[in-house]
Write an enzyme that holds these catalytic residues in place. Sequence first.
Site, PDB file in Angstrom:
ATOM      1  N   HIS A  54       6.356  -6.336   6.025  1.00  0.00           N
ATOM      2  CA  HIS A  54       5.525  -7.052   5.242  1.00  0.00           C
ATOM      3  C   HIS A  54       5.537  -6.690   3.519  1.00  0.00           C
ATOM      4  O   HIS A  54       6.471  -5.987   3.357  1.00  0.00           O
ATOM      5  CB  HIS A  54       4.147  -6.765   5.772  1.00  0.00           C
ATOM      6  CG  HIS A  54       3.432  -5.434   5.581  1.00  0.00           C
ATOM      7  ND1 HIS A  54       4.033  -4.214   6.368  1.00  0.00           N
ATOM      8  CD2 HIS A  54       2.354  -4.954   4.862  1.00  0.00           C
ATOM      9  CE1 HIS A  54       3.349  -3.224   5.922  1.00  0.00           C
ATOM     10  NE2 HIS A  54       2.339  -3.510   5.047  1.00  0.00           N
ATOM     11  N   HIS A  56       3.789  -5.236   1.281  1.00  0.00           N
ATOM     12  CA  HIS A  56       3.193  -4.125   0.649  1.00  0.00           C
ATOM     13  C   HIS A  56       4.303  -3.271  -0.182  1.00  0.00           C
ATOM     14  O   HIS A  56       5.369  -3.013   0.313  1.00  0.00           O
ATOM     15  CB  HIS A  56       2.440  -3.263   1.339  1.00  0.00           C
ATOM     16  CG  HIS A  56       1.062  -3.834   1.695  1.00  0.00           C
ATOM     17  ND1 HIS A  56       0.363  -3.631   2.918  1.00  0.00           N
ATOM     18  CD2 HIS A  56       0.523  -4.871   1.127  1.00  0.00           C
ATOM     19  CE1 HIS A  56      -0.956  -4.631   2.979  1.00  0.00           C
ATOM     20  NE2 HIS A  56      -0.860  -5.259   1.800  1.00  0.00           N
ATOM     21  N   ASP A  58       4.885  -0.121  -0.487  1.00  0.00           N
ATOM     22  CA  ASP A  58       5.219   1.098   0.335  1.00  0.00           C
ATOM     23  C   ASP A  58       6.215   0.551   1.499  1.00  0.00           C
ATOM     24  O   ASP A  58       6.481   1.656   2.224  1.00  0.00           O
ATOM     25  CB  ASP A  58       4.225   2.050   0.749  1.00  0.00           C
ATOM     26  CG  ASP A  58       3.421   1.359   1.680  1.00  0.00           C
ATOM     27  OD1 ASP A  58       2.521   0.242   1.513  1.00  0.00           O
ATOM     28  OD2 ASP A  58       2.990   1.960   2.560  1.00  0.00           O
ATOM     29  N   HIS A  59       6.388  -0.610   1.238  1.00  0.00           N
ATOM     30  CA  HIS A  59       7.504  -0.948   2.487  1.00  0.00           C
ATOM     31  C   HIS A  59       8.632  -1.917   1.823  1.00  0.00           C
ATOM     32  O   HIS A  59       9.734  -2.083   2.703  1.00  0.00           O
ATOM     33  CB  HIS A  59       6.649  -2.009   3.483  1.00  0.00           C
ATOM     34  CG  HIS A  59       5.397  -1.282   4.178  1.00  0.00           C
ATOM     35  ND1 HIS A  59       5.817  -1.095   5.623  1.00  0.00           N
ATOM     36  CD2 HIS A  59       4.353  -0.905   3.763  1.00  0.00           C
ATOM     37  CE1 HIS A  59       4.660  -0.148   5.725  1.00  0.00           C
ATOM     38  NE2 HIS A  59       3.716  -0.312   4.887  1.00  0.00           N
ATOM     39  N   HIS A 113      -3.077  -7.294   9.735  1.00  0.00           N
ATOM     40  CA  HIS A 113      -2.933  -6.301   8.365  1.00  0.00           C
ATOM     41  C   HIS A 113      -2.630  -7.036   6.909  1.00  0.00           C
ATOM     42  O   HIS A 113      -3.252  -6.938   6.005  1.00  0.00           O
ATOM     43  CB  HIS A 113      -1.695  -5.092   8.576  1.00  0.00           C
ATOM     44  CG  HIS A 113      -1.765  -4.330   7.456  1.00  0.00           C
ATOM     45  ND1 HIS A 113      -2.450  -3.501   6.817  1.00  0.00           N
ATOM     46  CD2 HIS A 113      -0.664  -4.127   6.697  1.00  0.00           C
ATOM     47  CE1 HIS A 113      -2.219  -2.596   6.097  1.00  0.00           C
ATOM     48  NE2 HIS A 113      -0.794  -2.928   5.764  1.00  0.00           N
ATOM     49  N   ASP A 137       2.875  -1.676   9.668  1.00  0.00           N
ATOM     50  CA  ASP A 137       1.495  -1.263   9.550  1.00  0.00           C
ATOM     51  C   ASP A 137       0.613  -2.325  10.551  1.00  0.00           C
ATOM     52  O   ASP A 137      -0.351  -2.225  10.325  1.00  0.00           O
ATOM     53  CB  ASP A 137       0.744  -1.437   8.114  1.00  0.00           C
ATOM     54  CG  ASP A 137       1.462  -0.483   7.139  1.00  0.00           C
ATOM     55  OD1 ASP A 137       2.185   0.489   7.541  1.00  0.00           O
ATOM     56  OD2 ASP A 137       1.140  -0.768   6.308  1.00  0.00           O
ATOM     57  N   HIS A 175       3.724   4.732   9.095  1.00  0.00           N
ATOM     58  CA  HIS A 175       3.042   5.904   8.576  1.00  0.00           C
ATOM     59  C   HIS A 175       2.790   7.075   9.789  1.00  0.00           C
ATOM     60  O   HIS A 175       2.517   6.876  10.856  1.00  0.00           O
ATOM     61  CB  HIS A 175       1.444   5.289   8.060  1.00  0.00           C
ATOM     62  CG  HIS A 175       1.778   4.442   6.821  1.00  0.00           C
ATOM     63  ND1 HIS A 175       1.838   4.910   5.494  1.00  0.00           N
ATOM     64  CD2 HIS A 175       1.685   3.089   6.592  1.00  0.00           C
ATOM     65  CE1 HIS A 175       2.003   4.036   4.575  1.00  0.00           C
ATOM     66  NE2 HIS A 175       1.808   2.746   5.389  1.00  0.00           N
TER      67      HIS A 175
HETATM   68 FE    FE Z   1       1.895   0.602   4.512  1.00  0.00          FE
HETATM   69 ZN    ZN Z   2       0.723  -2.154   4.372  1.00  0.00          ZN
END
Ligand code: FE
Ligand code: ZN
Length: 257
Positions: A54, A56, A58-59, A113, A137, A175
Site C-alpha cells: 500500500h 503509506h 513507511d512502505h 487499512h 498493515d 511492523h
Molecule cells: Fe505501516
Molecule cells: Zn500503513
Amino acid sequence: MQIYRLAVLSDNYVFVLHQPEMGIAAVVDPAVAEPVLRCLDQLDAELVAIFNTHHHGDHVGGNLQLLRRFPQAIVYGGAGDRDRIPGQQVFLEEGDRVPFGHHTAQVLFVPGHTKAHIAYYFPPQSPEEPGELFCGDTLFAGGCGRLFEGTPTQMVNSLSKIRSLPDATRVWCAHEYTLNNLKFAMTVDGENGVLRDRFTQVQAQRQRSEATIPAWLGEEKATNPFLGWDRLELQTRVNSQDPIQTFARLRGMKDQF
Ligand code: FE
Ligand code: ZN
C-alpha cells in the site's frame, strides 16, 4: 527462496526475497533504501521487483532510490494506488499472479487499512514447505491495521481471505507490534490458554530484543482477536451477536488502548 528481514525506522520490517541460483532479489515494502542496497550488495543480487502492499510512506519511501540503482526493477502495487506509489508500473487486482524467478505470488485484494491495500501470497511449492504471506498493515501478529480508508465490513472480508489460507503459512507483516497487540488481546480473551502461552513467549522474546516476525497463521487463528469475530467468547465480551459489529467494537477498543 530465501527471505531476509530488515528492521528499519522505529518498528518497520522490510523483506528481501532472494533466489541465489538466479542471482535475483525482490523487496517487499522498502520503507527506506540504504539497508536494502547493503543487503543486495552482500548477496551480490540484482533487484528485479519491488512489491508494495500500500501507499503509506513507511512502505514505499525507498522505491525511487532503489530504482535509481536498479532502473530495470518492476514496481508492483494495487490498482487503486495509481498515482500514490512512487514509480509504480504494474496495477494489481485480486487473483493476479506476479512472477519472481521460479516463484509466483498470488495477489489478494485486502482493503480496510487503506482502500487499495493488497497482499502477496506465495503458496508452498512442496508439502513440507510453508506458504509465505506478505500482508503489509492488514494482519499483524496478534492484531490488525487501523481502518484509515476502509470499513469494518471490508476489513473482515479482507481478513477472511487471509484466514482461509493454510495454518502452515508464515505471516510477514510490516511492523513489530506483537507485544502491544497481545497485551490488548489479553484484555479481551484472557481465558484463552493458547493466547496466554503466546503472550508469555513474546514477552520473553521482546525482552531479548528478538523479532517476533514471521508469525504462523495457525497461531494467529488461535490467538488473534481480530480473526475471531465469530467466536462466542469475543462476541460476549463486546456484547454483540454480529460478526462485523464484534470486529468493529474490538477495533474501536484497540484504537483507545
Ligand atoms: Fe505501516
Ligand atoms: Zn500503513
